[in-house]
Motif scaffolding. Structure first.
Motif, PDB file in Angstrom:
ATOM      1  N   ASP A  71      -8.279   2.696  30.610  1.00  0.00           N
ATOM      2  CA  ASP A  71      -8.748   1.589  29.769  1.00  0.00           C
ATOM      3  C   ASP A  71      -7.900   0.336  29.975  1.00  0.00           C
ATOM      4  OD1 ASP A  71     -10.518   0.422  28.008  1.00  0.00           O
ATOM      5  OD2 ASP A  71      -9.360   0.953  26.234  1.00  0.00           O
ATOM      6  N   ARG A  72      -7.573   0.054  31.216  1.00  0.00           N
ATOM      7  CA  ARG A  72      -6.845  -1.147  31.578  1.00  0.00           C
ATOM      8  C   ARG A  72      -7.665  -1.964  32.561  1.00  0.00           C
ATOM      9  NH1 ARG A  72      -1.109   1.928  32.457  1.00  0.00           N
ATOM     10  NH2 ARG A  72      -0.187   1.548  30.399  1.00  0.00           N
ATOM     11  N   GLY A  73      -7.277  -3.216  32.723  1.00  0.00           N
ATOM     12  CA  GLY A  73      -7.886  -4.047  33.727  1.00  0.00           C
ATOM     13  C   GLY A  73      -7.129  -3.950  35.044  1.00  0.00           C
ATOM     14  N   LEU A  74      -7.599  -4.703  36.046  1.00  0.00           N
ATOM     15  CA  LEU A  74      -6.966  -4.668  37.362  1.00  0.00           C
ATOM     16  C   LEU A  74      -6.799  -6.088  37.882  1.00  0.00           C
ATOM     17  CD1 LEU A  74      -6.150  -2.568  39.714  1.00  0.00           C
ATOM     18  CD2 LEU A  74      -8.241  -3.394  40.794  1.00  0.00           C
ATOM     19  N   ILE A  75      -5.640  -6.361  38.437  1.00  0.00           N
ATOM     20  CA  ILE A  75      -5.374  -7.628  39.112  1.00  0.00           C
ATOM     21  C   ILE A  75      -5.147  -7.312  40.584  1.00  0.00           C
ATOM     22  CG2 ILE A  75      -3.904  -9.668  39.238  1.00  0.00           C
ATOM     23  CD1 ILE A  75      -3.063  -9.131  36.355  1.00  0.00           C
ATOM     24  N   CYS A  76      -5.927  -7.941  41.462  1.00  0.00           N
ATOM     25  CA  CYS A  76      -5.841  -7.669  42.891  1.00  0.00           C
ATOM     26  C   CYS A  76      -6.183  -8.932  43.665  1.00  0.00           C
ATOM     27  CB  CYS A  76      -6.788  -6.532  43.282  1.00  0.00           C
ATOM     28  SG  CYS A  76      -8.551  -6.934  43.073  1.00  0.00           S
ATOM     29  N   PRO A  77      -5.937  -8.978  44.965  1.00  0.00           N
ATOM     30  CA  PRO A  77      -6.307 -10.153  45.762  1.00  0.00           C
ATOM     31  C   PRO A  77      -7.814 -10.393  45.769  1.00  0.00           C
ATOM     32  CG  PRO A  77      -4.728  -8.790  46.937  1.00  0.00           C
ATOM     33  CD  PRO A  77      -5.168  -8.009  45.741  1.00  0.00           C
ATOM     34  N   ALA A  78      -8.208 -11.637  45.946  1.00  0.00           N
ATOM     35  CA  ALA A  78      -9.631 -11.995  45.942  1.00  0.00           C
ATOM     36  C   ALA A  78     -10.404 -11.231  47.005  1.00  0.00           C
ATOM     37  CB  ALA A  78      -9.783 -13.501  46.144  1.00  0.00           C
ATOM     38  N   ALA A  79      -9.773 -10.988  48.172  1.00  0.00           N
ATOM     39  CA  ALA A  79     -10.463 -10.285  49.254  1.00  0.00           C
ATOM     40  C   ALA A  79     -10.781  -8.844  48.897  1.00  0.00           C
ATOM     41  CB  ALA A  79      -9.606 -10.331  50.521  1.00  0.00           C
ATOM     42  N   CYS A  80     -10.107  -8.288  47.901  1.00  0.00           N
ATOM     43  CA  CYS A  80     -10.330  -6.901  47.488  1.00  0.00           C
ATOM     44  C   CYS A  80     -11.152  -6.808  46.204  1.00  0.00           C
ATOM     45  CB  CYS A  80      -8.998  -6.183  47.281  1.00  0.00           C
ATOM     46  SG  CYS A  80      -7.904  -6.185  48.708  1.00  0.00           S
ATOM     47  N   GLY A  81     -11.569  -7.951  45.662  1.00  0.00           N
ATOM     48  CA  GLY A  81     -12.281  -7.931  44.386  1.00  0.00           C
ATOM     49  C   GLY A  81     -13.594  -7.177  44.446  1.00  0.00           C
ATOM     50  N   GLY A  82     -14.346  -7.356  45.548  1.00  0.00           N
ATOM     51  CA  GLY A  82     -15.612  -6.641  45.682  1.00  0.00           C
ATOM     52  C   GLY A  82     -15.432  -5.145  45.740  1.00  0.00           C
ATOM     53  N   GLU A  83     -14.323  -4.697  46.281  1.00  0.00           N
ATOM     54  CA  GLU A  83     -13.993  -3.270  46.332  1.00  0.00           C
ATOM     55  C   GLU A  83     -13.677  -2.747  44.943  1.00  0.00           C
ATOM     56  OE1 GLU A  83     -10.391  -0.585  48.320  1.00  0.00           O
ATOM     57  OE2 GLU A  83     -10.817  -2.601  49.063  1.00  0.00           O
ATOM     58  N   ALA A  84     -12.872  -3.492  44.183  1.00  0.00           N
ATOM     59  CA  ALA A  84     -12.471  -3.046  42.844  1.00  0.00           C
ATOM     60  C   ALA A  84     -13.650  -3.008  41.881  1.00  0.00           C
ATOM     61  CB  ALA A  84     -11.385  -3.970  42.295  1.00  0.00           C
ATOM     62  N   ALA A  85     -14.620  -3.905  42.076  1.00  0.00           N
ATOM     63  CA  ALA A  85     -15.747  -3.989  41.151  1.00  0.00           C
ATOM     64  C   ALA A  85     -16.606  -2.730  41.154  1.00  0.00           C
ATOM     65  CB  ALA A  85     -16.608  -5.208  41.493  1.00  0.00           C
ATOM     66  N   TRP A  86     -16.482  -1.897  42.214  1.00  0.00           N
ATOM     67  CA  TRP A  86     -17.278  -0.671  42.270  1.00  0.00           C
ATOM     68  C   TRP A  86     -16.772   0.400  41.313  1.00  0.00           C
ATOM     69  CZ3 TRP A  86     -21.886  -0.139  44.257  1.00  0.00           C
ATOM     70  CH2 TRP A  86     -22.311  -1.003  45.267  1.00  0.00           C
ATOM     71  N   ALA A  87     -15.594   0.210  40.729  1.00  0.00           N
ATOM     72  CA  ALA A  87     -15.051   1.232  39.826  1.00  0.00           C
ATOM     73  C   ALA A  87     -15.920   1.409  38.589  1.00  0.00           C
ATOM     74  CB  ALA A  87     -13.626   0.876  39.421  1.00  0.00           C
ATOM     75  N   GLY A  88     -16.612   0.366  38.178  1.00  0.00           N
ATOM     76  CA  GLY A  88     -17.488   0.479  37.019  1.00  0.00           C
ATOM     77  C   GLY A  88     -17.631  -0.838  36.299  1.00  0.00           C
ATOM     78  N   PRO A  89     -18.742  -1.022  35.577  1.00  0.00           N
ATOM     79  CA  PRO A  89     -18.970  -2.296  34.876  1.00  0.00           C
ATOM     80  C   PRO A  89     -17.990  -2.546  33.738  1.00  0.00           C
ATOM     81  CG  PRO A  89     -20.637  -0.672  34.256  1.00  0.00           C
ATOM     82  CD  PRO A  89     -19.849  -0.073  35.380  1.00  0.00           C
TER      83      PRO A  89
END
Length: 507
Positions: free
Chosen positions: A132-150
Motif C-alpha cells: 500500500d505504498r506508491g513508487l518513485i522511478c525514472p520517467a523511462a520506467c513509468g510505463g513498466e511500473a504502471a502495469w502493477a495495477g491501477p
C-alpha cells in the motif's frame, strides 16, 4: 535527525525491502555509505553530490552517514542513487518526511540530476502495491511500473528537480500509462518450408503440448528454419504469463522503454555461451538464457558443440522449471519453464547417411559425436525426429496450402483443452500444458485405454524405457489425442508417441 526512505533489493525476482537511513552529525566532514554496498552503490555518493550541485544545493559541511538496512544483505546496483538523494533532501528539510514514507523509490542519477532507467522496476512496483505504498522511478520506467495495477501511485519524473517541484506543489507529475512492446514483424511462416512433412507434424505436436524437441539431420535440411517458425505456432502470452516473463526481463534490465512483453520469448544462445550466461549467475546472479526464455522457446543449435558441463546444467531446470543459482552470500531461484528445441548433425561432418559425402570414420564418428550428449539429457527430450535433406523435387514444388495460421489454430484448441483439464490441479502454480503434468496426474485424468496401455507396457519393456521416458510418452500421446479432439488416449496415439522416442544416443 535521521531521515528514512524505502527502496528495494532483489534476490532473483523476489523483492527485499531496504530502509535507507541518512544521518547528519557534527565531526569530521565525510560522506559514508554503509550496509554492505557493492562498488556501484558506494559510488552513488559522487553521483548524488553532483546531482544536488546541479540543482544549486550543496551538502552541509557535516558528517553524513548513509545506512542501508538490513546491513547483512548485499546491496547491488545503481538504483540506490535516488533513495539516497531523497533521504538527504529530507534530512536537509527540502522534502517532507511524512510524504517520503509513503513511497518506494529507485532510480539512477546522472550528474545533471536526470533520472536514468534501472532494472527491476516492475517487481518493485508490484511489491509497493502489496504494501500500500506508491513508487518513485525514472520517467523511462513509468510505463513498466504502471502495469502493477491501477491502485498504485506512480511518480515518474525526468529529473530530480521535477520531483522536488511536485512535492513543493509547483508542478504536477502526470501518472504514466502502461506500455506494451511494439508489435513485432510477422514471424516466419511454416508455409515457407517445403518437404519435411514429418518434421512439421512433430513441430505441431511440440507446440500443442509444449514438449521438448530434438531435430537430427544433415546441414541445410531446414532444422534452424523449422525452429524459427515454432513461435508463430504458439498462442500469445496471457496477462499473467506476460507479467511473469516481463518481471524476469525487468530484473535482467532487458525491458526496452519499460514496455511489457506480448510475444513468447525466443532465445538462441551461441555455443560459446558461458554457464552463467545460459543458466544464470555471475557476480550479481542475473537470469540466464533459460530463464529469459521462460514461457517461450530456448533453441540450441548444434547441440553437441555446447560444452558438456553446460548441457548437464540444463537437466535440473528442464525437470523442475526452475533455475537455481547458489552463491556463498545468497541463493536465487528464477522461473525457467521453457520449451527446449535443439538441432544437431548426425555426426561431425553431417553426412552420415550419404555414402558419397560421409567421412572415412563413419559410422564411428556418429557414435563419438552423439555421445557428447548424455543419456539423461536425451531422456528429458520428448520428441526426437530425423530431418532428412530436402530433395530438388521438393524445392520446385509450390508453397504448401497449410501455413502457420492454420496450424496455430489447432494448437490453440489443443491448449484450451489442456487448460480446462488441468484447471485447479497445479496447486499454487496452475498447470497449462501436458508437458507440465506429472505421471500420477496423467494416470488420474488422462490415462490411455486398455489397448494403448498394453502397447505402452510392451514397448517400455522392449525398449528399456526409464520411468521418465514412460511418462513422457504418455504426455506426448495425450497431446496427440488433444489434437485429434479425442476424449481418451488410444492405441494409435501411443504408437505415434513411441515413434518419436529415441532410445539412446547414436541408436
Amino acid at each position: 535527525m535521521v531521515a528514512r526512505v524505502n527502496t528495494v533489493a532483489f534476490q532473483g525476482i523476489e523483492v527485499l525491502g531496504i530502509d535507507v537511513q541518512v544521518q547528519m552529525s557534527g565531526g569530521i566532514v565525510a560522506f559514508t555509505v554503509v550496509g554492505l554496498p557493492d562498488k556501484a552503490v558506494g559510488e552513488s555518493r559522487e553521483r548524488v553530490r553532483a546531482s544536488l550541485h546541479a540543482l544549486g544545493l550543496a551538502l552541509p559541511a557535516k558528517r553524513i552517514t548513509v545506512n542501508l538496512a538490513p546491513a547483512d544483505v548485499l546491496k547491488e546496483g545503481s538504483h540506490f542513487d535516488l533513495p539516497i538523494a531523497l533521504a538527504l533532501l529530507t534530512v536537509m528539510g527540502v522534502l517532507p518526511d511524512v510524504e517520503m514514507a509513503r513511497y518506494v523509490a529507485l532510480g539512477e542519477l546522472a550528474l545533471d540530476g536526470a533520472l536514468t532507467p534501472v532494472a527491476g522496476v516492475l517487481p518493485a512496483a508490484i511489491d509497493a502495491l502489496a504494501q500500500d505504498r506508491g513508487l518513485i522511478c525514472p520517467a523511462a520506467c513509468g510505463g513498466e511500473a504502471a502495469w502493477a495495477g491501477p491502485g498504485l501511485d506512480v511518480l515518474a519524473p525526468v529529473n530530480l528537480l521535477a520531483l522536488i517541484n511536485h512535492f513543493k506543489g509547483s508542478q504536477v507529475l502526470t501518472p504514466p500509462k502502461p506500455r506494451l512492446q511494439e508489435e513485432e514483424a510477422r514471424p516466419p511462416d511454416l508455409r515457407d518450408v517445403k518437404g519435411n512433412e514429418t518434421a512439421k507434424r512433430a513441430l505441431e505436436v511440440a507446440a500443442a503440448g509444449s514438449h521438448n524437441l530434438l531435430m537430427v539431420g544433415p546441414p541445410g535440411s531446414g532444422k534452424s528454419m523449422l525452429a524459427a517458425r515454432l513461435p508463430g505456432l504458439l498462442p500469445p502470452l496471457d496477462p499473467a504469463e506476460a507479467l511473469e516473463v516481463s518481471m524476469i526481463h525487468s530484473v535482467g534490465g532487458l525491458l526496452e522503454g519499460g514496455r511489457l512483453l506480448r510475444q513468447r520469448p525466443y532465445r538462441a544462445p551461441h555455443q560459446s555461451a558461458s554457464l552463467p550466461a545460459l543458466v544464470g549467475g555471475g557476480s550479481r546472479a542475473k537470469p540466464g538464457e533459460i530463464s529469459l526464455a521462460h514461457q517461450g522457446v530456448l533453441f540450441l543449435d548444434e547441440l553437441p558443440e555446447f560444452p558438456r558441463p553446460l548441457l548437464e546444467a540444463l537437466r535440473q531446470p528442464l525437470e523442475t522449471g526452475k533455475a537455481v543459482v547458489s552463491r556463498a552470500n545468497h541463493h536465487v531461484t528464477y522461473p525457467a519453464r521453457v520449451q527446449l528445441v535443439a538441432a544437431m548433425n548426425p555426426c561431425r561432418c553431417g553426412h552420415l547417411d550419404d555414402a558419397a559425402l560421409a567421412c572415412a570414420r563413419a559410422p564411428k564418428c556418429a557414435a563419438d559425436y552423439q555421445s557428447k550428449i548424455s543419456g539423461p539429457l536425451f531422456d528429458r527430450i520428448d520428441l526426437h525426429i530425423d530431418v532428412p535433406a530436402v530433395s530438388p523435387a521438393d524445392l520446385s514444388l509450390p508453397p504448401p496450402a497449410e501455413g502457420s495460421a492454420e496450424i496455430a489454430a489447432r494448437v490453440a484448441v489443443a491448449r484450451a483443452i489442456q487448460a480446462e483439464r488441468y484447471a485447479g490441479q497445479g496447486g499454487a502454480r496452475p498447470l497449462r500444458t501436458n508437458a507440465e503434468a506429472d505421471g500420477e496426474l496423467l494416470e488420474r485424468v488422462a490415462g490411455p485405454d486398455a489397448s494403448g496401455r498394453a502397447l505402452l507396457t510392451e514397448a517400455a519393456e522392449r525398449l528399456k524405457l526409464s520411468a521418465r521416458g514412460y511418462h513422457r510418452v504418455m504426455r506426448v500421446a495425450r497431446t496427440l489425442a488433444d489434437l485429434d479432439g479425442a476424449e481418451g488416449v488410444r492405441r494409435r496415439h501411443i504408437a505415434e508417441a513411441l515413434s518419436y522416442r529415441r532410445i539412446a544416443p547414436g541408436r
